[in-house]
Write an enzyme that holds these catalytic residues in place. Structure first.
Site, PDB file in Angstrom:
ATOM      1  N   GLU A  12      84.965  27.913  82.151  1.00 22.39           N
ATOM      2  CA  GLU A  12      85.130  27.691  80.715  1.00 22.39           C
ATOM      3  C   GLU A  12      85.460  26.242  80.393  1.00 22.39           C
ATOM      4  O   GLU A  12      84.999  25.691  79.389  1.00 22.39           O
ATOM      5  CB  GLU A  12      86.231  28.616  80.174  1.00 22.39           C
ATOM      6  CG  GLU A  12      86.348  28.659  78.659  1.00 22.39           C
ATOM      7  CD  GLU A  12      87.294  27.595  78.086  1.00 22.39           C
ATOM      8  OE1 GLU A  12      87.345  27.458  76.853  1.00 22.39           O
ATOM      9  OE2 GLU A  12      87.986  26.907  78.882  1.00 22.39           O
ATOM     10  N   ASP A  28      89.594  29.470  85.213  1.00 26.56           N
ATOM     11  CA  ASP A  28      89.674  28.078  85.659  1.00 26.56           C
ATOM     12  C   ASP A  28      90.658  27.285  84.809  1.00 26.56           C
ATOM     13  O   ASP A  28      91.011  27.669  83.690  1.00 26.56           O
ATOM     14  CB  ASP A  28      88.303  27.420  85.647  1.00 26.56           C
ATOM     15  CG  ASP A  28      87.678  27.400  84.252  1.00 26.56           C
ATOM     16  OD1 ASP A  28      87.843  28.388  83.507  1.00 26.56           O
ATOM     17  OD2 ASP A  28      87.033  26.392  83.896  1.00 26.56           O
TER      18      ASP A  28
END
Length: 401
Positions: free
Chosen positions: A208, A141
């Protein structure tokens, strides 16, 4: 006339007797400076390289940079943003597709687990089951780009444009480059028929940037239930720098050996309401602002004995002689070094726990006194320091219940 001459005769010996000790002091200081300079030069020459010389086996053929660049560019084009409460599911599935198409060897040889819909855990069985496995991690991400910042980008942040020997876009550094880099290496090793001695896990989280609770944390829990105890975990780290470390001309890969922790403190002031035409000496916002100002004016102390000190220990011997003179004589120049490092946000963050006010709220109307004002101050904590120390420091410098 004689009295004047007499006066001169008495004055000259007096001056001579006064300057004689001064000359001795100057000579002594000059000798001291020479000795000090010699000692500093000696210290600089004693800095010997601490780099490990490793014998390499037969080198693999180099990865085709152009092909790898195109694959990373495709991954960047899948704008896998994550914000609290929202994951771009279509983009994440698009990235999974790109990874599967780009690395058919991995898709056929490694076992793949999907964790919480979007995180991926690949298992590459090793030839020796008695050896502890290793875990290679990165995250898929990226953080979104605020609308008002789009115009600052040379090329759109999800374009994945390859231009002027660069790949442009979110994730090229943080951290699709890590995901795709690991996959590139493993794919090539599979093509060469390589089998690792240790079982190797590839762990790619999908959240994350918002804490990793459903990604990395869930993967860790899954491995724990399977009884996996890793020899080591290699996670997202630094980059190979050129011209970043002062005094080093060759490329310098920086190795992250620890990570800062963090704590966010909420400051709250409650005051009397009322009309702005009859304000008290300080409103709630004024009191809050003073507290924030005290935190900014009184940073936490510097620590050069931790990871950054280790960084200097290993890089100083590789620097040009001028920098060796500086870092080889920390006993003398430490205050100057700290002063210079504190001036840059990057190096300042490496040597102390930092504080940044990131959110502030108070008031509902321009002519109404706010009854409550709040601020959130985010501390990034240097390894070796604790949340308790941060709270104690903030309490002490604010000094206002």
């Amino acid at each position: 006339m004689r009295s004047i001459i007499y006066g001169k005769q008495r004055l000259i010996p007096a001056l001579a007797s006064n300057t004689h000790p001064m000359k001795k002091i100057l000579i002594f200081l000059f000798i001291l400076l020479i000795l000090l300079g010699g000692f500093m030069i000696y210290n600089a020459t004693q800095l010997s390289s601490r780099q490990k010389l490793v014998e390499l086996g037969v080198a693999s053929p180099p990865i085709n940079v152009e092909s790898a660049s195109r694959r990373l560019a495709k991954a960047v084009q899948q704008y896998t943003t994550s914000v609290p409460g929202k994951i771009d599911t279509a983009a994440m599935r698009g990235l999974h597709r790109v990874m599967k198409e780009s690395f058919p060897g991995i898709d056929s040889v490694l076992k793949k687990d999907t964790v919480n819909q979007f995180s991926l855990l690949y298992t590459w069985p090793g030839s020796d089951a008695d050896l502890k496995p290793i875990v290679l991690m990165s995250h898929m991400d990226v953080v979104p780009v605020p609308e008002e910042d789009l115009e600052k980008w040379t090329y759109p942040p999800m374009s994945g444009r390859i231009q002027d020997d660069y790949i442009w876009g979110r994730g090229t550094l943080d951290d699709k480059v890590g995901v795709m880099g690991i996959m590139e290496a493993v794919e090539q090793l599979i093509e060469e028929g390589f089998v690792p001695k240790r079982t190797t896990y590839l762990a790619f989280g999908h959240d994350e940037e918002i804490g990793g609770r459903r990604g990395a944390k869930a993967i860790a829990e899954l491995l724990s239930t399977r009884g996996v105890k890793a020899k080591f975990v290699l996670d997202e780290g630094m980059v190979v720098t050129e011209g970043v470390v002062p005094g080093i001309e060759v490329p310098a890969p920086l190795i992250g050996i620890s990570e800062k922790g963090f704590a966010t403190l909420e400051l709250t002031v409650k005051g009397e309401g009322g009309h702005s035409s009859m304000p008290p000496p300080q409103t709630s916002i004024g009191i809050l602002s003073k507290a924030i100002s005290e935190i900014e004016a009184n940073p936490m102390p510097v620590d050069l004995d931790g990871p950054f000190g280790t960084f200097l220990t290993y890089t100083a011997p590789e620097m040009s002689f001028g920098y060796k003179m500086i870092f080889g004589n920390m006993w003398l120049l430490k205050p100057v070094i700290i002063s210079q490092l504190s001036k840059s946000p990057t190096t300042n963050a490496a040597i102390r726990t930092t504080a940044a006010t990131t959110m502030i709220q108070g008031g509902v109307k321009d002519n109404i006194l706010p009854t409550v004002a709040t601020a959130k101050v985010n501390f990034r904590i240097l390894p070796g320091q604790t949340i308790e120390e941060v709270v104690a420091h903030a309490t002490e410098v604010i000094d206002d219940e």
